[in-house]
Design an enzyme around this catalytic site. Sequence first.
Site, PDB file in Angstrom:
ATOM      1  N   LYS A 111       0.790  -1.226   0.000  1.00 58.46           N
ATOM      2  CA  LYS A 111       0.000   0.000   0.000  1.00 58.46           C
ATOM      3  C   LYS A 111       0.822   1.275   0.000  1.00 58.46           C
ATOM      4  CE  LYS A 111      -4.240  -1.642   2.276  1.00 58.46           C
ATOM      5  NZ  LYS A 111      -5.101  -1.428   3.443  1.00 58.46           N
ATOM      6  N   LYS A 192      -7.623 -11.103  -2.915  1.00 55.04           N
ATOM      7  CA  LYS A 192      -8.570 -11.468  -1.851  1.00 55.04           C
ATOM      8  C   LYS A 192      -9.781 -10.526  -1.891  1.00 55.04           C
ATOM      9  CE  LYS A 192      -6.571  -8.598   1.728  1.00 55.04           C
ATOM     10  NZ  LYS A 192      -6.103  -8.331   3.040  1.00 55.04           N
ATOM     11  N   LYS A 195     -12.631  -5.023   1.602  1.00 51.76           N
ATOM     12  CA  LYS A 195     -13.448  -3.812   1.709  1.00 51.76           C
ATOM     13  C   LYS A 195     -12.866  -2.707   0.851  1.00 51.76           C
ATOM     14  CE  LYS A 195     -14.713  -4.380   6.574  1.00 51.76           C
ATOM     15  NZ  LYS A 195     -13.603  -4.643   7.522  1.00 51.76           N
TER      16      LYS A 195
END
Length: 326
Positions: A111, A192, A195
């Site tokens: 990230k 995966k 959210k």
Amino acid sequence: MARVLSGIQPSGDLHLGNYLGALRQWVQNQDRDDAYYCIVDLHALTQAIDPDELRRRTLETAAGFIAAGLDPEKVTMFVQSHVVAHTRLAWLLECTASMGELNRMTQFKDKGRGNDAVKVGLFTYPVLMAADILAYDADLVPVGEDQRQHIELTRDLANRFNFQYGDVLVVPEATIPAVGARVMDLQQPDRKMSKSIPSPLGRIDLFESAEDTMKKVKKAVTDTGDDVTYDPDGRPGVSNLLDLLAAATGGSPATLATNYTRFGDLKADVGTALVEMLAPLRARYTELMSDPSELTAVLRKGAEKASIVADATYDRAAAAMGLLAP
Ligand code: AMP
Ligand code: TRP
């Protein structure tokens, strides 16, 4: 009785991965364990999130915990930011963690690494998570596969602390379910379900309508060729569907594969099995959200109980490190 702690970020709707990877095992073991489950709102701040949305989602996540089957009389449910010991202990642990070990965290690599604008909170995220766990002297941490590395770091930090300052912290273990530990996105089965991926068709939200679930499963990306075989590396799309069927109905994905010759039949059964599994959850969720004051009371009581445990651990750690008692 095992002491248990786990948490989920209120950064979006709870989805099938959260349920199968984490929540379902929390519910299954609630009669056995002395468990603490927190809504980790401080962790959600590491992503850009609108303040009103964060507030709303924090309550929704609490409703989701209960709708999934957690009983607030049996487990302690609370909001992370309501228990100040988490951030206090996190600071103590930050003074024992190294830049090098945090740099190796895959979540940070994916990230943020190499970007100067990345927030410090994203870098220290795993230390706050370690504090969440260690504050409760947790023996077990029920999570999905993606959290394994974070729990390893937590163990390293606890062992190092104990080596340096005496036996203060309990070294926890991850418990990862045998099926459903890594639910993949239905549209991108090499990622995966999450959210944070804007993938409305790829993610099954726990409280969505039965029609939406059926539609998403029907549109799920399958692999080239048309045989139904279980091979998570070579055929991730079909294998994910088989995993979901196994998680919803029991049985092993490889054995279930032998019942099917066509994708269409498999998808129809997966859709039906998921809808049956989720229908009672959705009904409870709608009911709970109609009266948020009850949820707020549960969370307040939970934070009071959690604070007693977490404050005591903080005090022990602070004393061991030489901080003068007030
Ligand atoms: P998060 O939504 O990142 O706060 O994750 C909360 C919990 O759900 C953690 O225990 C995760 O390991 C688990 N989890 C999240 N996504 C998945 C997934 N796709 N498959 C299985 N478990 C998951
Ligand atoms: N990092 C976890 C996730 O994204 C959430 C989390 C924060 C957590 N603190 C925790 C999970 C403590 C287990 C225990 O899923």
